[in-house]
Write an enzyme that holds these catalytic residues in place. Structure first.
Site, PDB file in Angstrom:
ATOM      1  N   TRP A 287      -3.114   6.072  -8.691  1.00  0.00           N
ATOM      2  CA  TRP A 287      -2.580   5.509  -7.440  1.00  0.00           C
ATOM      3  C   TRP A 287      -2.181   4.044  -7.632  1.00  0.00           C
ATOM      4  CZ3 TRP A 287      -0.726   7.524  -3.139  1.00  0.00           C
ATOM      5  CH2 TRP A 287      -1.079   8.816  -2.784  1.00  0.00           C
ATOM      6  N   TRP A 315       5.659  -3.277  18.012  1.00  0.00           N
ATOM      7  CA  TRP A 315       4.350  -3.880  17.715  1.00  0.00           C
ATOM      8  C   TRP A 315       3.957  -4.850  18.812  1.00  0.00           C
ATOM      9  CZ3 TRP A 315       2.345  -1.114  14.052  1.00  0.00           C
ATOM     10  CH2 TRP A 315       3.085  -0.682  12.947  1.00  0.00           C
ATOM     11  N   TRP A 368       1.536  -3.901  10.611  1.00  0.00           N
ATOM     12  CA  TRP A 368       0.784  -3.759   9.354  1.00  0.00           C
ATOM     13  C   TRP A 368       0.861  -5.025   8.498  1.00  0.00           C
ATOM     14  CZ3 TRP A 368       3.499  -4.359   4.848  1.00  0.00           C
ATOM     15  CH2 TRP A 368       4.875  -4.129   4.864  1.00  0.00           C
TER      16      TRP A 368
HETATM   17  P1  FAD Z   1     -12.509   3.382  -7.507  1.00  0.00           P
HETATM   18  O1  FAD Z   1     -12.682   4.517  -6.574  1.00  0.00           O
HETATM   19  O2  FAD Z   1     -13.548   3.151  -8.520  1.00  0.00           O
HETATM   20  O3  FAD Z   1     -11.094   3.626  -8.217  1.00  0.00           O
HETATM   21  C1  FAD Z   1     -10.784   3.110  -9.512  1.00  0.00           C
HETATM   22  C2  FAD Z   1      -9.528   2.274  -9.446  1.00  0.00           C
HETATM   23  O4  FAD Z   1      -8.428   3.066  -9.029  1.00  0.00           O
HETATM   24  C3  FAD Z   1      -9.579   1.122  -8.483  1.00  0.00           C
HETATM   25  O5  FAD Z   1     -10.206   0.006  -9.044  1.00  0.00           O
HETATM   26  C4  FAD Z   1      -8.099   0.875  -8.212  1.00  0.00           C
HETATM   27  O6  FAD Z   1      -7.499   0.115  -9.240  1.00  0.00           O
HETATM   28  C5  FAD Z   1      -7.523   2.275  -8.266  1.00  0.00           C
HETATM   29  N1  FAD Z   1      -7.426   2.829  -6.915  1.00  0.00           N
HETATM   30  C6  FAD Z   1      -8.332   3.574  -6.263  1.00  0.00           C
HETATM   31  N2  FAD Z   1      -7.852   3.944  -5.053  1.00  0.00           N
HETATM   32  C7  FAD Z   1      -6.623   3.407  -4.954  1.00  0.00           C
HETATM   33  C8  FAD Z   1      -5.622   3.425  -3.941  1.00  0.00           C
HETATM   34  N3  FAD Z   1      -5.779   4.110  -2.797  1.00  0.00           N
HETATM   35  N4  FAD Z   1      -4.477   2.746  -4.159  1.00  0.00           N
HETATM   36  C9  FAD Z   1      -4.275   2.071  -5.320  1.00  0.00           C
HETATM   37  N5  FAD Z   1      -5.196   2.026  -6.315  1.00  0.00           N
HETATM   38  C10 FAD Z   1      -6.345   2.682  -6.135  1.00  0.00           C
HETATM   39  N6  FAD Z   1      -6.567  -1.807  -3.989  1.00  0.00           N
HETATM   40  C11 FAD Z   1      -6.410  -2.922  -4.728  1.00  0.00           C
HETATM   41  O7  FAD Z   1      -6.707  -2.906  -5.927  1.00  0.00           O
HETATM   42  N7  FAD Z   1      -5.914  -4.070  -4.168  1.00  0.00           N
HETATM   43  C12 FAD Z   1      -5.574  -4.148  -2.850  1.00  0.00           C
HETATM   44  O8  FAD Z   1      -5.111  -5.213  -2.398  1.00  0.00           O
HETATM   45  C13 FAD Z   1      -5.770  -2.990  -2.048  1.00  0.00           C
HETATM   46  N8  FAD Z   1      -5.486  -3.022  -0.714  1.00  0.00           N
HETATM   47  C14 FAD Z   1      -5.676  -1.881   0.031  1.00  0.00           C
HETATM   48  C15 FAD Z   1      -5.357  -1.905   1.401  1.00  0.00           C
HETATM   49  C16 FAD Z   1      -5.540  -0.778   2.188  1.00  0.00           C
HETATM   50  C17 FAD Z   1      -5.160  -0.802   3.656  1.00  0.00           C
HETATM   51  C18 FAD Z   1      -6.050   0.411   1.618  1.00  0.00           C
HETATM   52  C19 FAD Z   1      -6.250   1.645   2.444  1.00  0.00           C
HETATM   53  C20 FAD Z   1      -6.350   0.456   0.265  1.00  0.00           C
HETATM   54  C21 FAD Z   1      -6.164  -0.683  -0.548  1.00  0.00           C
HETATM   55  N9  FAD Z   1      -6.470  -0.670  -1.923  1.00  0.00           N
HETATM   56  C22 FAD Z   1      -6.275  -1.801  -2.672  1.00  0.00           C
HETATM   57  C23 FAD Z   1      -6.837   0.592  -2.608  1.00  0.00           C
HETATM   58  C24 FAD Z   1      -8.344   0.907  -2.718  1.00  0.00           C
HETATM   59  O9  FAD Z   1      -8.971   0.741  -1.486  1.00  0.00           O
HETATM   60  C25 FAD Z   1      -9.053   0.046  -3.775  1.00  0.00           C
HETATM   61  O10 FAD Z   1      -8.331   0.045  -4.980  1.00  0.00           O
HETATM   62  C26 FAD Z   1     -10.462   0.602  -4.043  1.00  0.00           C
HETATM   63  O11 FAD Z   1     -11.209   0.628  -2.850  1.00  0.00           O
HETATM   64  C27 FAD Z   1     -11.132  -0.276  -5.073  1.00  0.00           C
HETATM   65  O12 FAD Z   1     -12.465   0.077  -5.245  1.00  0.00           O
HETATM   66  P2  FAD Z   1     -12.989   0.664  -6.623  1.00  0.00           P
HETATM   67  O13 FAD Z   1     -12.496  -0.177  -7.753  1.00  0.00           O
HETATM   68  O14 FAD Z   1     -14.438   0.851  -6.502  1.00  0.00           O
HETATM   69  O15 FAD Z   1     -12.233   2.065  -6.660  1.00  0.00           O
END
Ligand code: FAD
Length: 486
Positions: A287, A315, A368
């Site tokens: 993702w 909005w 948003w």
């Molecule tokens: P894990 O579940 O351990 O996943 C491993 C890695 O996969 C993450 O570190 C991340 O790099 C990637 N990943 C996982 N889920 C997503 C996702 N939905 N979209 C993109 N990459 C993903 N992520 C960011 O890195 N930076 C942001 O600024 C960011 N803003 C967000 C804003 C919103 C409104 C939402 C809904 C999601 C956003 N995310 C963002 C995606 C996601 O929430 C985080 O990447 C995730 O929570 C990071 O936690 P983790 O490293 O423990 O994830």
């Protein structure tokens, strides 16, 4: 024909950017082939691009301190400069006699033009200027669908990319680096003078208690995750009250670890985790790739609706509701817990990010972009691609987005994903004594229950700032307006 290697007799500059690591760093490996290496980081105070938010500035300070120690240990100290990269790099070439400048591509469209101009200028002067891949598993402007266009839907994107990913082996870090003579006397600024850390007030205590910025911290976190949390990731990753995800996002955002290193570790580690958990985890990293694919091919993603139908969305400009959301005082416990987790630790669980983003854009009808901006300032993992793509996804305006009419009910979401209320109790301590039955809807609790839990609605904890059903109907009516226009 023999390759000309005469340039290796001159020093090389390696320009660190969003790649604050020595492992799997192609630019550093290229520079290390030269007789000497000059590592530099430039705090860019001039030029295009959005300034880093406050939480990422805190992270940057500590991550640079860690990188600086690592480079010192390898033999070549990090030079810190601030200002216009192009001017500073030419000055550094003059001072050091370097014949080459290497860096890793960041893929942020905001910097592309300046990077290409700098590369052309360096090459025009007979210098070597080369950029390398590494931050992503793919080149976002090269991967395309059968009809030659960028991907807009995640599943086919990941199907196309995943088979290639296995072949990408991370590069070993150089064992040592040769500094230029007198490297310690090169003009360099100090991190302290950049004032990246908050003072008056210093709000970073919760972040310091939650994170260890830097490459070593990134690899420790990965190792812990593989050992303790990989197993069961698929089932537990959606439960905000347990520590079940990797927490690698801020390390990835600052380039302290690469996706190739993570994939390699997944392959090499004998975990008890079921293959399904590994597949799921890889998909999540996918993702991140997809978000960068979208941003690289739509540079206006952080500012403009991907789906232009949303340009006419009505909005609301409700500063009181926005403040309540930002402070975690909406009266919806799971929303408030998420916003307070963000404020305290610089991070929020993914499930809760979706809930709070849906609440802002649908229950409060706030644009948003306002939410994206708040996240940009407060997240330690704020990332131009994932943040913008995710906000647009939740708002319904993005590529492959959740349909606008899918409006999360914050009570049901809380009851489903935080069934015991652990998450809410941790971040909303004024509800700590509420029984499970009412933890996600304290307004429904009978007076004696509230009294026993020491909760006085409107005093110790707010009444809901909007009624769910009315807000839902209002959001659907607003959506109807743009649907009819289209
Ligand atoms: P894990 O579940 O351990 O996943 C491993 C890695 O996969 C993450 O570190 C991340 O790099 C990637 N990943 C996982 N889920 C997503 C996702 N939905 N979209 C993109 N990459 C993903 N992520 C960011 O890195 N930076 C942001 O600024 C960011 N803003 C967000 C804003 C919103 C409104 C939402 C809904 C999601 C956003 N995310 C963002 C995606 C996601 O929430 C985080 O990447 C995730 O929570 C990071 O936690 P983790 O490293 O423990 O994830």
């Amino acid at each position: 024909m023999e390759r000309d290697t005469s340039h290796l007799q001159d020093p090389a500059i390696v320009w660190f950017r969003n790649d604050l690591r020595i492992g799997d760093n192609e630019a550093l490996v290229a520079a290390s082939q030269h007789c000497a290496v000059v590592p530099v980081y430039i705090w860019q105070t001039v030029g295009t691009g959005r300034a880093l938010g406050a939480a990422r500035q805190w992270w940057l300070h500590h991550s640079l301190a860690s990188l600086s120690n690592d480079l010192e240990r390898l033999g070549a100290p990090l030079v810190l400069l601030s200002g216009n990269p192009s001017d500073l790099i030419f000055d550094l070439i003059k001072t050091t006699g370097a014949s080459a400048v290497y860096w890793n591509r960041g893929y942020n469209p905001a910097y592309l033009e300046a990077d290409s101009a700098l590369k052309a200028e360096l090459q025009a002067q007979g210098l070597i200027a080369e950029s390398f891949a590494g931050q992503l598993l793919h080149e976002p402007t090269k991967l395309c669908t059968g009809s030659g266009t960028p991907y807009k839907v995640y599943s086919p994107f990941w199907r196309a990319l995943e088979p290639d990913v296995e072949d990408r082996l991370p590069r070993q870090a150089p064992e040592s680096l040769t500094p230029i003579p007198g490297s310690s006397t090169l003009p360099s600024e100090t991190l302290e003078t950049w004032r990246l850390l908050p003072t008056k007030p210093d709000w970073s205590g919760g972040m310091a208690g939650s994170w260890t910025p830097g490459e070593a911290g990134a690899h420790d976190r990965l190792a812990d995750f593989l050992e303790d949390r990989m197993q069961g990731y698929t089932d537990r990753r959606d439960i905000p009250g347990v520590d079940a995800t990797s927490g690698l996002s801020p390390h990835l955002a600052s380039g302290e670890i690469t996706p190739a290193q993570i994939f390699e570790a997944l392959k090499n580690t004998e975990t008890d985790g079921a293959p399904a958990d590994r597949t799921k985890f890889r998909k999540e990293i996918g993702w991140r790739e997809f978000a960068w694919h979208l941003l690289a091919n739509n540079p206006a993603l952080p500012e403009k609706n991907h789906n232009s139908k949303f340009d006419n969305f009505p909005w609301l400009n409700d500063s009181r509701a926005l403040k309540a959301w930002q402070k975690g005082l909406t009266g919806y416990p799971v929303v408030d817990a998420g916003m307070r987790q963000l404020w305290q630790t610089g991070w929020m669980h993914n499930r809760v990010r979706m809930i709070v983003a849906s609440f802002l854009t649908k229950h409060l009808l706030i644009d948003w972009r306002t939410g994206e901006d708040w996240f940009w300032d407060t997240l330690v993992d704020a990332d131009p691609a994932s943040n913008a793509a995710s906000w647009q996804w939740v708002a319904g305006s993005g590529a492959d987005a959740a349909p606008y009419f899918r409006i999360f009910n914050p009570v049901l979401q809380g009851e489903r994903f935080d069934a015991e209320g652990d998450y809410v109790r941790r971040f909303v301590p004024e509800l700590a004594q509420m029984p499970k039955k009412f933890i996600h809807k304290p307004w429904a609790a009978p007076e004696p229950v509230l009294a026993t839990a020491n909760v006085r609605l409107g005093d110790t904890y707010p009444h809901p700032i909007v009624d769910h059903k009315l807000a839902r109907d209002r959001a659907l009516a607003a959506y109807q307006q743009i649907k009819e226009v289209a």
